[in-house]
Design an enzyme around this catalytic site. Structure first.
Site: not given
Length: 214
Positions: A44-46
């Site tokens: 998902g969001c890094f």
């Protein structure tokens, strides 16, 4: 849930040890500085992925970037459109003597929802897909084996949709994305999304954290 996944990973780790690297891969591994290894994962969001994995004992460096797409040297803005084919991912340099690839997979499969297709929570799009970009045949076989066992044991209500694809190229994200949470902990996204996730992560994996984080 964590106990179930951990049990599955532990019971198959012996079998996965038999997955040998090819001579070429062994040669490549032998020249890596200080015997370090690399895992490239997308959860998902890094920003959130980086904040968690950098706290694990044995992880030397975590870099936020993009992998799995067709656009060369993409910008963050381009990746956000969902047209580059890239996923937000992290390149994780680790010391196998302190933390194994199996343990990284344990964290990977328990610390995000691998059954959500092209999204994680409110972050929606192919750039937020769950993916393992394997660097050698052993990583590929371990990832596939664990996914099969997790699905067979029905550890999640729905099947795992994590992509297992070969690593080709990793593009480092812009500088302001690196160590994002550490530098921007007071911004709303960090306070409302990343911090609660990080708190749960620290509690679940307290025995795997670096001494300074205990």
């Amino acid at each position: 849930m964590k106990k179930i996944i951990c049990y599955i990973l532990l019971t198959v780790s012996g079998a996965c040890a038999a997955f040998a690297q090819s001579p070429k891969e062994k040669s490549q591994s032998s020249i890596k500085a200080a015997h370090l290894d690399t895992a490239t994962l997308a959860t998902g969001c890094f920003w959130c992925t980086e904040a968690k994995f950098k706290e694990l004992r044995g992880v030397v460096k975590v870099t936020s970037g993009f992998a799995g797409g067709h656009t060369v040297n993409p910008t963050y803005e381009q990746v956000c459109t969902g047209t580059t084919g890239h996923a937000e991912a992290c390149n994780i340099i680790f010391d196998p003597k302190q933390i194994s690839f199996d343990e990284l997979l344990e964290v990977f499969f328990t610390d995000h929802d691998p059954t959500q297709l092209n999204r994680q929570g409110n972050d929606v799009g192919t750039q937020y897909r769950s993916a393992i970009f394997y660097h050698n045949s052993a990583q590929k076989q371990k990832a596939q084996y664990y996914i099969k066992k997790i699905n067979d044991e029905k550890a999640y209500p729905n099947p795992v949709v994590t992509q297992v694809v070969p690593f080709k190229v990793f593009y480092k994200a812009e500088g302001y994305h690196q160590n994002y949470f550490s530098k921007n902990g007071s911004v709303p996204y960090c306070k409302l999304v990343i911090q609660p996730e990080l708190d749960k992560f620290r509690k679940a994996f307290a025995n795997k954290l670096k001494t300074s984080n205990k």
